[in-house]
Each structure stands twice: as C-alpha cells, then as structure tokens.
Write a protein that holds these residues in place. Structure first.
Motif, mmCIF file in Angstrom:
data_model
loop_
_atom_site.group_PDB
_atom_site.id
_atom_site.type_symbol
_atom_site.label_atom_id
_atom_site.label_comp_id
_atom_site.label_asym_id
_atom_site.label_seq_id
_atom_site.Cartn_x
_atom_site.Cartn_y
_atom_site.Cartn_z
ATOM 1 N N LEU A 30 0.777 -1.106 0.171
ATOM 2 C CA LEU A 30 0.053 0.114 0.147
ATOM 3 C C LEU A 30 0.931 1.265 -0.219
ATOM 4 O O LEU A 30 1.941 1.353 0.806
ATOM 5 C CB LEU A 30 -0.874 -0.041 1.325
ATOM 6 C CG LEU A 30 -1.766 -1.350 1.410
ATOM 7 C CD1 LEU A 30 -2.727 -1.099 2.593
ATOM 8 C CD2 LEU A 30 -2.388 -1.668 0.263
ATOM 9 N N VAL A 31 0.736 2.202 -0.926
ATOM 10 C CA VAL A 31 1.450 3.465 -0.902
ATOM 11 C C VAL A 31 1.340 4.193 0.400
ATOM 12 O O VAL A 31 0.426 4.424 1.149
ATOM 13 C CB VAL A 31 1.024 4.549 -1.919
ATOM 14 C CG1 VAL A 31 1.569 5.764 -1.838
ATOM 15 C CG2 VAL A 31 0.956 3.766 -3.394
ATOM 16 N N ALA A 32 2.609 4.406 0.952
ATOM 17 C CA ALA A 32 2.860 4.857 2.315
ATOM 18 C C ALA A 32 2.279 6.416 2.365
ATOM 19 O O ALA A 32 2.438 7.235 1.544
ATOM 20 C CB ALA A 32 4.382 4.886 2.662
ATOM 21 N N ALA A 33 1.597 6.707 3.458
ATOM 22 C CA ALA A 33 1.202 7.995 3.663
ATOM 23 C C ALA A 33 2.290 8.957 3.421
ATOM 24 O O ALA A 33 1.872 10.142 3.067
ATOM 25 C CB ALA A 33 0.543 8.196 5.221
ATOM 26 N N SER A 34 3.498 8.759 3.910
ATOM 27 C CA SER A 34 4.554 9.797 4.055
ATOM 28 C C SER A 34 4.890 10.177 2.347
ATOM 29 O O SER A 34 5.269 11.102 2.088
ATOM 30 C CB SER A 34 5.940 9.224 4.273
ATOM 31 O OG SER A 34 6.351 8.058 4.003
ATOM 32 N N VAL A 35 4.722 9.039 1.557
ATOM 33 C CA VAL A 35 4.962 9.357 0.068
ATOM 34 C C VAL A 35 3.693 10.298 -0.382
ATOM 35 O O VAL A 35 4.123 11.099 -1.150
ATOM 36 C CB VAL A 35 5.158 8.183 -0.761
ATOM 37 C CG1 VAL A 35 4.984 8.236 -2.068
ATOM 38 C CG2 VAL A 35 6.199 7.231 -0.154
ATOM 39 N N LEU A 36 2.704 10.026 -0.179
ATOM 40 C CA LEU A 36 1.495 11.078 -0.463
ATOM 41 C C LEU A 36 1.570 12.293 0.062
ATOM 42 O O LEU A 36 1.532 13.377 -0.797
ATOM 43 C CB LEU A 36 0.276 10.283 -0.041
ATOM 44 C CG LEU A 36 -0.110 8.909 -0.512
ATOM 45 C CD1 LEU A 36 -1.392 8.575 0.141
ATOM 46 C CD2 LEU A 36 -0.405 8.973 -1.948
ATOM 47 N N ARG A 37 2.013 12.531 1.281
ATOM 48 C CA ARG A 37 2.269 13.596 1.822
ATOM 49 C C ARG A 37 3.401 14.482 1.285
ATOM 50 O O ARG A 37 3.363 15.565 1.111
ATOM 51 C CB ARG A 37 2.583 13.634 3.450
ATOM 52 C CG ARG A 37 1.522 13.254 4.236
ATOM 53 C CD ARG A 37 2.020 13.274 5.722
ATOM 54 N NE ARG A 37 0.839 12.635 6.416
ATOM 55 C CZ ARG A 37 1.040 11.464 7.093
ATOM 56 N NH1 ARG A 37 2.121 10.938 6.848
ATOM 57 N NH2 ARG A 37 0.357 10.993 7.889
ATOM 58 N N SER A 38 4.660 13.907 0.754
ATOM 59 C CA SER A 38 5.453 14.506 -0.047
ATOM 60 C C SER A 38 5.188 15.162 -1.220
ATOM 61 O O SER A 38 5.896 16.186 -2.041
ATOM 62 C CB SER A 38 6.757 13.632 -0.049
ATOM 63 O OG SER A 38 6.386 12.664 -1.448
#
Length: 386
Positions: free
Chosen positions: A202-210
């Motif tokens: 699952l795509v990590a939340a930190s990658v989305l936030r970046s």
C-alpha cells in the motif's frame, strides 16, 4: 562518498536500447501491456503510461520514496550518480513523485492505474540472471475518495501472476519497503522452486504527503517488477544475455512470449584471477568494473564469481612478497571505488562465453587480461601471454 559518471560513461549508459519500448518489437515490450491490461480489466480503471527521462533527481530516487539518508543503495558503488543532485534512476519508482505532484490539483473522484516501464541503472554482479541495466515496471493504482486495502493488494498480485505466468502457484511473503506499508514480496513457484517476481504494498502516507496529497483523501497500491526476470520465467530462458542476442536463431524468438527453444550453446571458458583489491570489494563492484573494462565485449562475460577474500594481514609472508604487499598499506584506489581501510587478496573466477561462436584460448586470455588490469590494485602484475 560519491564518484560521478564521466561524460563518456553517461553517453554509453544512455545509448543502451530500451527493449521495453513500444516500438522495439521485443518480448520485453509486450509484458507491460499484458500486466496493465489485466489490472485495468480487473478494476475497470483507465491506464496512463509514463516514459520519463532516466535522469532523475536523487531526491526523487531516494528521499521522496522514504529511503533513509544512510541507506547503502545510495552509495555510488551500487548506483550511478551524474552530480550531487542528479543520477540515472536505480528503479522506475523514481518517476512516481512527478506523477503524484501532477495530482495536487485533482479535486474530484480519481481512480487510475499509472505504469512506468523502462531501463534502470545499477552496478550489479555478473551472472546469468543479472545485468547492470535491467528493465523494470512500476504499476501504481492511485485513488481519491475511496479506500484501497490488503484485499485489493491481494487481487492485484493475482492479476499480475495471471498476466505474466498464467496458472502458476504464487505466494505473498511480508517484506518491508520504504515507500509502502503492508509490503510483500511476490513469489512464484517455477519447476518446484520459489522465485521472486515482484514487490508490492500500500502506498505509504509519507509518500503521499511529500506530494501534498492528503492521505485521508488519497490512497494507492504500488507494485514493482523486474521485466527481464519475468520474461525469462515466461519463456523458460536461463541466461539473461539471450534477451539481447543478435544470433538470428535466438533473436527471432525474442519477438513474442512463447516458450524458448534452446539453440546449441557455445562452450564456456574459465579463467581464475588473483587480485589485490580494497578489503571491502564485493561481486557487485567487481562485476560493474569488469563490464566497463570490456566495453563492447561485455556480453561475452557470462559470470564473475568471488571465490575467496583474504586480508593482507592474514596472508603468508611468501604470498605478500609475491603480491608486493604490506599489512599496513592502504588501498591505492586505482580504478575501483575505495571504502575499506586495507587491502586483500581476492580470488575471482571469470566465465567467458560468446552466444554466437567459440572463443579461442588467445581471445579468452586477452579478455582476462583486460579485466585483470581494471580490477587489480597491486604493484605487481600477473598477465597471461597471448
């Protein structure tokens, strides 16, 4: 510490043909569409393919995907840096930060499969399953206003296996990746042996936030797969060099995904080398240097195996004298990246084998000497007369 590609090295790397390109006519160009087509049909979502430049920022290749600052993969011994801020991508995932950035203004419902096929650039060992510029495919499903979870990930894995190796038994083994959560390694069972096919999560939340995407609104599935390995498994090929063979009997079989029909193999020639190298060299560093030394003849190098590594301090006095070494001598750093504090006697076995013709003993000796001169870091030379 980084070393940087010279203009000639960069030009050589960028001149390598991407066999996954749509117009190549190669089997490697057919798997990406098979995978994306299977996933799109399973989910009922549109597909967007991205063919980005292989030159990427180190930030996109590492930081924005969650790699730690001290991750060993950042070392220029294993990756190819052009400058302090630019490199040749080490995985196609490096193209995803730009894709995510483009979604910042997307305010409606969104559900799309993004696929990124292409070459990646590494410094790797030399054997029948590894090359320094393999092909890779990233497939990321990105969605807003809806959840994607582990059951969706499991469905994704099953669809990928059905597209690549129909009817093959598979399993998902937990495996951590910096840019995913609930990460897994996708293994397939081929001839009774479990082999890795892909990694996903699952795509990590930190990658989305970046990318300034709110993880309360956005989610995704991410999968990365080596295309060379997938085609080799699909066609039953045991030597990765066959994918680029110019032998007409082989090349004609690389235009589809049907099983490979073996042609007569040329006999291998083996040469053993006794080298002086930094005490921390490994098969990846030596393999990359050997490929570079052989240049256009690199396809003849079928394998480079490290048989033994003995620090100078553990060598008998006679061996140290023959090699011209002293226990407290630092590595010279001639030709290879140096990190270790001392030198070692490294025994290496080369396997030389042309896919098209039989090598003569003299040809093998010349190739052996070229590799030896590139890898050896000692004051005494032991060349074979040709």
């Amino acid at each position: 510490m980084h070393s940087y590609l010279s203009p000639a090295e960069l030009t050589a790397a960028l001149s390598i043909t991407d066999l996954s390109a749509d117009d190549s006519g190669h089997a490697l160009s057919q798997l990406p569409s098979a995978v994306s087509g299977a996933l799109a049909a399973s989910w009922g979502v549109p597909v967007k393919e991205h063919r980005a430049s292989p030159l990427v920022s180190t930030r996109d290749n590492y930081d924005r995907l969650g790699f730690s600052p001290d991750d060993i993969t950042r070392d220029s011994r294993y990756s190819r840096h052009v400058s302090p801020t630019v490199m040749l991508r080490s995985h196609t995932s490096a193209g995803m930060p730009a894709v995510l950035d483009a979604l910042r203004g997307e305010m409606g419902r969104y559900d799309t499969l993004h696929v990124l096929p292409g070459l990646v650039y590494r410094r790797d060992a030399v054997d029948r399953t590894h090359v320094g510029t393999p092909h890779q495919l990233d497939a990321w499903r990105l969605r807003s206003r809806g959840l994607l979870g582990v059951p969706d990930l499991t469905g994704m894995l099953g669809a990928v296996v059905d597209a690549v190796l129909p009817g093959t038994r598979w399993r998902a083994v937990p495996s951590a990746h910096p840019y995913t959560t609930a990460g897994v390694q996708l293994d397939v069972q081929v001839r009774g042996e479990w082999l890795e096919l892909a990694e996903a999560g699952l795509v990590a939340a930190s990658v989305l936030r970046s990318a300034s995407l709110d993880p309360r609104r956005w989610c995704g599935l991410a999968l990365g797969m080596g295309l060379d390995r997938a085609v080799m498994l699909r066609k039953g090929i045991d030597d990765i060099r066959l994918l680029r063979s110019t032998d007409p009997r082989v090349a004609v079989q690389m235009t589809d995904l049907s099983p490979y029909r073996p042609v007569s193999a040329m006999p291998p020639v083996r040469r053993d080398l006794s080298l002086v190298c930094a005490d921390d060299v490994d098969a990846e560093v030596l393999g990359d240097a050997a490929r570079s030394a052989l240049g256009a003849d690199a396809d003849v190098l079928a394998g480079l195996e490290v048989l033994d590594v003995t620090p100078v301090s553990e060598l008998p006095a006679g061996a140290r004298a023959r090699l011209g070494l002293m226990p407290d001598r630092a590595p010279l750093g001639r030709g290879l990246p140096v990190r270790g504090s001392g030198q070692a006697n490294v025994l290496v076995r080369l396997t030389l084998q042309s896919l098209e013709r039989t090598l003569t003993s003299e040809e093998a000796n010349r190739l052996r000497n070229r590799v030896y001169l590139a890898l050896h870091d000692g004051p005494q030379l032991e060349l074979i007369a040709v």
